[in-house]
Design a protein around this motif. Sequence first.
Motif, PDB file in Angstrom:
ATOM      1  N   TRP A  59      -5.722  -0.828   7.437  1.00  0.00           N
ATOM      2  CA  TRP A  59      -5.658  -0.472   6.033  1.00  0.00           C
ATOM      3  C   TRP A  59      -3.990  -0.345   5.782  1.00  0.00           C
ATOM      4  O   TRP A  59      -3.593  -0.384   4.593  1.00  0.00           O
ATOM      5  CB  TRP A  59      -6.262   0.787   5.550  1.00  0.00           C
ATOM      6  N   LEU A  60      -2.955   0.325   6.929  1.00  0.00           N
ATOM      7  CA  LEU A  60      -1.466   0.610   6.590  1.00  0.00           C
ATOM      8  C   LEU A  60      -1.016  -0.726   6.406  1.00  0.00           C
ATOM      9  O   LEU A  60      -0.083  -1.020   5.424  1.00  0.00           O
ATOM     10  CB  LEU A  60      -0.996   1.021   7.907  1.00  0.00           C
ATOM     11  N   PHE A  61      -1.449  -1.815   6.901  1.00  0.00           N
ATOM     12  CA  PHE A  61      -0.910  -3.325   6.801  1.00  0.00           C
ATOM     13  C   PHE A  61      -1.318  -3.762   5.372  1.00  0.00           C
ATOM     14  O   PHE A  61      -0.787  -4.236   4.581  1.00  0.00           O
ATOM     15  CB  PHE A  61      -1.342  -4.200   7.911  1.00  0.00           C
ATOM     16  N   GLN A  62      -2.847  -3.605   5.117  1.00  0.00           N
ATOM     17  CA  GLN A  62      -3.230  -4.149   3.815  1.00  0.00           C
ATOM     18  C   GLN A  62      -2.383  -3.119   2.570  1.00  0.00           C
ATOM     19  O   GLN A  62      -2.210  -4.026   1.612  1.00  0.00           O
ATOM     20  CB  GLN A  62      -4.804  -3.685   3.793  1.00  0.00           C
ATOM     21  N   MET A  63      -2.045  -2.108   2.711  1.00  0.00           N
ATOM     22  CA  MET A  63      -1.355  -1.395   1.791  1.00  0.00           C
ATOM     23  C   MET A  63       0.174  -2.140   1.513  1.00  0.00           C
ATOM     24  O   MET A  63       0.313  -2.336   0.391  1.00  0.00           O
ATOM     25  CB  MET A  63      -1.242   0.054   1.968  1.00  0.00           C
ATOM     26  N   SER A  64       0.439  -2.377   2.809  1.00  0.00           N
ATOM     27  CA  SER A  64       1.977  -2.979   2.711  1.00  0.00           C
ATOM     28  C   SER A  64       1.886  -4.409   2.144  1.00  0.00           C
ATOM     29  O   SER A  64       3.015  -4.713   1.486  1.00  0.00           O
ATOM     30  CB  SER A  64       2.592  -3.102   4.041  1.00  0.00           C
ATOM     31  N   ARG A  65       0.866  -5.019   2.463  1.00  0.00           N
ATOM     32  CA  ARG A  65       0.695  -6.485   1.883  1.00  0.00           C
ATOM     33  C   ARG A  65       0.665  -6.140   0.109  1.00  0.00           C
ATOM     34  O   ARG A  65       1.376  -7.081  -0.519  1.00  0.00           O
ATOM     35  CB  ARG A  65      -0.592  -7.305   2.553  1.00  0.00           C
ATOM     36  N   ALA A  66      -0.098  -5.287  -0.089  1.00  0.00           N
ATOM     37  CA  ALA A  66      -0.087  -5.215  -1.721  1.00  0.00           C
ATOM     38  C   ALA A  66       1.078  -4.930  -2.329  1.00  0.00           C
ATOM     39  O   ALA A  66       1.480  -5.068  -3.435  1.00  0.00           O
ATOM     40  CB  ALA A  66      -1.302  -4.039  -2.051  1.00  0.00           C
ATOM     41  N   SER A  84      -7.454   3.330  -4.489  1.00  0.00           N
ATOM     42  CA  SER A  84      -6.629   3.976  -3.311  1.00  0.00           C
ATOM     43  C   SER A  84      -5.581   2.688  -3.060  1.00  0.00           C
ATOM     44  O   SER A  84      -4.322   3.219  -2.470  1.00  0.00           O
ATOM     45  CB  SER A  84      -7.241   4.124  -2.049  1.00  0.00           C
ATOM     46  N   ILE A  85      -5.975   1.594  -3.006  1.00  0.00           N
ATOM     47  CA  ILE A  85      -4.894   0.315  -2.948  1.00  0.00           C
ATOM     48  C   ILE A  85      -3.812   0.324  -3.846  1.00  0.00           C
ATOM     49  O   ILE A  85      -2.640   0.139  -3.779  1.00  0.00           O
ATOM     50  CB  ILE A  85      -5.454  -1.010  -2.456  1.00  0.00           C
ATOM     51  N   TRP A  86      -4.272   0.639  -5.262  1.00  0.00           N
ATOM     52  CA  TRP A  86      -3.512   0.647  -6.451  1.00  0.00           C
ATOM     53  C   TRP A  86      -2.260   1.863  -6.144  1.00  0.00           C
ATOM     54  O   TRP A  86      -1.155   1.872  -6.288  1.00  0.00           O
ATOM     55  CB  TRP A  86      -4.013   1.197  -7.695  1.00  0.00           C
ATOM     56  N   LEU A  87      -2.880   3.162  -5.662  1.00  0.00           N
ATOM     57  CA  LEU A  87      -2.004   4.122  -5.600  1.00  0.00           C
ATOM     58  C   LEU A  87      -1.158   4.089  -4.312  1.00  0.00           C
ATOM     59  O   LEU A  87       0.149   4.271  -4.497  1.00  0.00           O
ATOM     60  CB  LEU A  87      -3.048   5.322  -5.245  1.00  0.00           C
ATOM     61  N   PHE A  94       7.763   1.781  -4.527  1.00  0.00           N
ATOM     62  CA  PHE A  94       8.703   2.738  -4.833  1.00  0.00           C
ATOM     63  C   PHE A  94       9.647   3.495  -3.758  1.00  0.00           C
ATOM     64  O   PHE A  94      10.859   3.858  -3.976  1.00  0.00           O
ATOM     65  CB  PHE A  94       8.321   3.530  -6.032  1.00  0.00           C
ATOM     66  N   CYS A  95       8.824   3.826  -2.756  1.00  0.00           N
ATOM     67  CA  CYS A  95       9.336   4.770  -1.728  1.00  0.00           C
ATOM     68  C   CYS A  95       9.684   4.218  -0.296  1.00  0.00           C
ATOM     69  O   CYS A  95      10.236   4.899   0.388  1.00  0.00           O
ATOM     70  CB  CYS A  95       8.380   5.875  -1.398  1.00  0.00           C
ATOM     71  N   GLY A  96       9.091   2.695  -0.313  1.00  0.00           N
ATOM     72  CA  GLY A  96       9.393   1.928   1.021  1.00  0.00           C
ATOM     73  C   GLY A  96       8.177   2.036   1.873  1.00  0.00           C
ATOM     74  O   GLY A  96       7.463   2.854   1.930  1.00  0.00           O
ATOM     75  N   VAL A  97       8.020   0.973   2.482  1.00  0.00           N
ATOM     76  CA  VAL A  97       6.897   0.840   3.442  1.00  0.00           C
ATOM     77  C   VAL A  97       7.404   1.223   4.839  1.00  0.00           C
ATOM     78  O   VAL A  97       7.839   0.514   5.540  1.00  0.00           O
ATOM     79  CB  VAL A  97       6.614  -0.732   3.454  1.00  0.00           C
ATOM     80  N   THR A  98       7.076   2.466   4.810  1.00  0.00           N
ATOM     81  CA  THR A  98       7.130   3.481   6.372  1.00  0.00           C
ATOM     82  C   THR A  98       6.014   4.239   6.729  1.00  0.00           C
ATOM     83  O   THR A  98       5.288   4.496   5.869  1.00  0.00           O
ATOM     84  CB  THR A  98       8.684   4.120   6.140  1.00  0.00           C
TER      85      THR A  98
END
Length: 623
Positions: A59-66, A84-87, A94-98
């Motif tokens: 799910w971390l990678f899925q969020m980063s893809r979105a 949750s994926i919208w959020l 806006f804050c960076g994929v970290t």
Amino acid sequence: MRGFVASETAGREDRKSPLNLWQWIDWITITLVVASSFVMAILRWAKLNSLVHDDPAMWLFQMSRAASGELPYKDFNWNYPPFSIWLFSAIFHFCGVTFAVAQAAMDVLSLVVVLLAYWFVRLTLPRFLHLPVILVLITVGATAQTKFTLFSLLTYSPSLLTATIGLQLMTIGCILLLRATSWSRMMAGLVIGGAFIASTSKPESLLASMSLLLCMAVFGPHSLRTMKTVWIFVASIVPTIMAFVIEAYVVGFDNFKAGISGYGLATMACPWWPTGLGLFGAAASLAQAAAIAAMATIPLYSKFSAKYGRRYRLILLAAIPCGLLYLSYYAYLSREELRSGHSLLHKMKQVLPLLLWTSPVLLPVMWASIVYCCWHVYRRQNVELFVILSVPVVMSFRSLFGTTLFPYTEVSALCYPLFLLAGPMLLYKLLSSVPAKGGGPSRKALIVVGTILLGYAGVRIVGGYALYLSNDGYTSLETQAGSLRVRNDDGSADIYRYVVEHTTANDTVLDLPYGGGINMAAQRVSPVFTTQFQQLRPTLEHQLRDVAMFEKRPAKLIIAEEAPFYGVGFGLPLKIACVCPRLVWQPDGLAGDPSYAFPLVRWIEQHYRVERKIGARLILVPR
């Protein structure tokens, strides 16, 4: 309508004073709650079991893809409704994929869950129990893995937290409404906002939110059945419908439907269909609830004996066979371990978690709540308690007699926080049914419930410290997505370094069968639609979509499990398949096809070779 639990009345007379004793107690309690949350957040900061396996990596990678502009359901698979994926994609954008940003977001959501739970217990339980109840919630959430977790990345989806928040808001709003008997803007906002968040987070929370509205309409007081109430109920439903319609229009109806239905995952089992083993577990859970209730009343023996006499003493005697039934059930589940030649100490280490971990402890709460709700439908004695319990009870149909992983009764992960709050309520309701002199709540009842709660919180800390809270057993890893800790024996750190050394930012990396954490850590893109090649049973169309995407942009490296078909499986080769309408002891059919090879796997076998083995993983490169 007053609450079903009477809070202490002492100190109410001098509420006009600037800061009385009870206010000081409230401030100390909330301070300890926030401090405990802060400590757990530090202890679980950026810890993962693996970057190449399990749900968190995925799910971390899925969020980063979105966050990078790809669309869930259309460009990559997403197994839940979209809130949750919208959020998280917005937060990442806006804050960076970290990993730090992801951890901070999970910590904030966890704190919201805790603070809403504190609001809930302030409405329903005496002050003496506020801190013990919340400490149990925090310690259970902070020492859990994959299921419902707090202050941790180790959950199978952030949708659990957002769904919990939505249901908490709705439940609090309904409690306030039942007591006020008329709507206010705050109550309407809690119900409407909570309904939207819950309904767009997970399918079972969608069902629970709609059921809660129905319960309020059917069982609530007549003063609620007004046109204003109808409009508020409509306002609780329409935004969700609009959000789903818009999302389906953007990504395609078929894509959206496949996603929220779990790509075939929901069709593997029928958890509501009774089996012999499932009924055995239900009976054992009710017996466990009866035994716990009987033992908890022993400190109040004189009061219960005076009120119920011989019947009470018979109930105490019945606790013995109930306890034996409960132990026999878990002995049956542990029969292979108990028959093994291991030492007694080793057997105890294996069996104790089965008795003391979250689901076994909450199963008696779940089944007692189900019985209570059924009783309320018949007698209609306590609307408030019924409304509170109806939310987790409805979601329990997901795991009454089996789940998508096990053939026996379980507590669904989303029900964990709700039953952790319901359990103390039910136990205190029982113990306070015999009031102390003067009609107030019994101090012994408060002490018994508080002691049980604090004792279990201590068990969770002791049992979970080495695995989840301590840094022992973890390796610090600096990645392009920030620092994190991974387990030493997983091999994730070595695999990450290899990927970074042998690929560039423009190269694609594929992680089979169940990963994506390496992609996020190394900031590499994926060449396929699917990020989970286990458990799911995707349609042939989705399977061929993976092949088409992969052929268009083949992976520079493939990380694969050393197993037949690289661990990629169509469904689960476990005996959990739905047996409806047959009556059997336990499911006897496989929920997956272990002989099925995905088209993508065949393509990879023809065009890739093993370059290296790191831990239990293979590194594949083009031939």
